[in-house]
Scaffold this motif. Structure first.
Motif, short mmCIF file in Angstrom:
data_model
loop_
_atom_site.label_atom_id
_atom_site.label_comp_id
_atom_site.label_asym_id
_atom_site.label_seq_id
_atom_site.Cartn_x
_atom_site.Cartn_y
_atom_site.Cartn_z
N ASN A 48 33.10 -12.42 3.47
CA ASN A 48 33.93 -13.56 3.08
C ASN A 48 34.24 -13.49 1.59
O ASN A 48 33.33 -13.56 0.76
CB ASN A 48 33.19 -14.87 3.41
CG ASN A 48 34.10 -16.08 3.28
OD1 ASN A 48 35.09 -16.07 2.56
ND2 ASN A 48 33.76 -17.14 3.97
N PRO A 49 35.51 -13.38 1.18
CA PRO A 49 35.84 -13.27 -0.25
C PRO A 49 35.45 -14.50 -1.05
O PRO A 49 35.31 -14.42 -2.27
CB PRO A 49 37.36 -13.05 -0.24
CG PRO A 49 37.83 -13.59 1.07
CD PRO A 49 36.71 -13.33 2.03
N ARG A 50 35.26 -15.63 -0.38
CA ARG A 50 34.85 -16.84 -1.10
C ARG A 50 33.43 -16.74 -1.63
O ARG A 50 33.03 -17.50 -2.50
CB ARG A 50 34.96 -18.06 -0.18
CG ARG A 50 36.39 -18.37 0.28
CD ARG A 50 36.39 -19.63 1.12
NE ARG A 50 37.72 -19.93 1.65
CZ ARG A 50 38.00 -21.00 2.39
NH1 ARG A 50 37.04 -21.86 2.70
NH2 ARG A 50 39.23 -21.21 2.84
N GLN A 51 32.66 -15.82 -1.08
CA GLN A 51 31.26 -15.65 -1.47
C GLN A 51 31.07 -14.38 -2.29
O GLN A 51 30.03 -13.73 -2.22
CB GLN A 51 30.37 -15.63 -0.23
CG GLN A 51 30.57 -16.78 0.71
CD GLN A 51 30.30 -18.11 0.03
OE1 GLN A 51 29.39 -18.22 -0.78
NE2 GLN A 51 31.10 -19.12 0.34
N ALA A 52 32.08 -14.02 -3.09
CA ALA A 52 32.02 -12.76 -3.84
C ALA A 52 30.86 -12.73 -4.83
O ALA A 52 30.31 -11.67 -5.12
CB ALA A 52 33.34 -12.54 -4.58
N ASP A 53 30.47 -13.89 -5.35
CA ASP A 53 29.39 -13.92 -6.34
C ASP A 53 28.02 -13.69 -5.73
O ASP A 53 27.04 -13.47 -6.44
CB ASP A 53 29.40 -15.25 -7.10
CG ASP A 53 29.21 -16.45 -6.18
OD1 ASP A 53 29.55 -16.32 -4.98
OD2 ASP A 53 28.74 -17.49 -6.65
N SER A 55 27.83 -11.74 -2.51
CA SER A 55 28.27 -11.02 -1.31
C SER A 55 27.25 -10.01 -0.82
O SER A 55 27.25 -9.65 0.35
CB SER A 55 29.60 -10.31 -1.58
OG SER A 55 29.45 -9.39 -2.66
N VAL A 134 31.00 -23.31 3.78
CA VAL A 134 32.38 -22.84 3.88
C VAL A 134 33.20 -23.82 4.68
O VAL A 134 32.79 -24.24 5.77
CB VAL A 134 32.44 -21.44 4.55
CG1 VAL A 134 33.87 -20.95 4.63
CG2 VAL A 134 31.58 -20.46 3.79
N GLU A 135 34.34 -24.21 4.17
CA GLU A 135 35.22 -25.12 4.89
C GLU A 135 35.82 -24.43 6.11
O GLU A 135 36.28 -23.30 6.03
CB GLU A 135 36.34 -25.61 3.97
CG GLU A 135 35.84 -26.44 2.80
CD GLU A 135 37.00 -26.92 1.94
OE1 GLU A 135 38.16 -26.59 2.29
OE2 GLU A 135 36.75 -27.62 0.95
#
Length: 232
Positions: A48-53, A55, A134-135
């Motif tokens: 998921n790119p939203r969790q890059a920090d 990942s 995550v939404e």
């Protein structure tokens, strides 16, 4: 003893394997626990790119003749995650080592003092993984995988673990929970011989849930409480 490095749904480069061998110094580990039998390192990646920090996730599991010690961490790259997990593992190994010598001496850490000796308690879900908030997207397709319905592409990780449990006291269960860094611990109570769960509450408080077999259910008779509500 060798270090086993494996990837879960991701490739592990040779450079990272060498870094693991350098970071997890077996000689130092065996000085703290001379009965180590295996050391496993599992690397996984959150697509998921939203969790890059966070990942990349690294989980280190050390098995010996004593309790299993586990440490895990997530970061923007596997090297940073390994460094964080290795620090947690070292802290828990030192805690186990100090407790072993404390038992031989005059004092012993009680259950009430366990939280004060835990380096950094992690907030984890029932599988031992950090679950980001995550939404849910709207109008996403749903597919069925086995008995589960999954929205979108996932990712879906289903993990099932089986453990052989020796009966233990509540004090020991609290210690084991802190050692693996989880918010709960399932164990067999040595007094009742029934499955029980200890869990972390607010602050330094703990709770315990005991399971009791319903004798009417065990004999096939309907329970008088069936279909009712739990009393306060």
């Amino acid at each position: 003893m060798d270090i086993v490095v494996k990837g879960r749904k991701t490739e592990v480069p040779e450079r990272f394997r060498k870094h693991v061998a350098e970071k997890l110094n077996l000689e130092k580990i065996q000085k703290l626990d001379g009965k180590v039998m295996s050391l496993d390192v599992e690397v996984s990646k959150e697509p998921n790119p939203r969790q890059a920090d966070r990942s990349d996730r690294v989980e280190i599991t050390l098995r010996s003749r004593g309790p299993v010690i586990r440490a895990e961490a997530s970061a923007a790259d596997p090297y940073a995650a390994l460094d964080l997990a290795a620090e947690k593992l070292g802290a828990r190994l030192r805690k186990q080592h100090d407790k072993r010598y404390t038992r031989r001496g005059a004092g012993r850490v009680s259950a009430a003092e366990v939280a004060a000796h835990v380096p950094d308690a992690a907030t984890l879900d029932a599988t031992g993984a950090v679950v980001p908030s995550v939404e849910e997207p709207e109008a996403v397709p749903t597919k069925r995988i086995g008995s589960l319905e999954v929205q979108g592409d996932g990712p879906l990780v289903v993990r099932e673990k089986n453990h052989v449990a020796a009966p233990m006291s509540l004090d020991q269960a609290l210690y084991e929970m802190e050692l693996v860094g989880h918010d709960f611990y399932l164990f067999v109570d040595s007094e009742t011989k029934e499955p029980s769960v200890v869990y972390r509450r607010h602050g330094y408080d703990y709770g315990v849930i005991h399971l009791r077999t319903d004798p009417m259910v065990a004999t096939g008779e309907p329970s008088p409480d069936a279909g009712g509500t739990l009393g306060g």
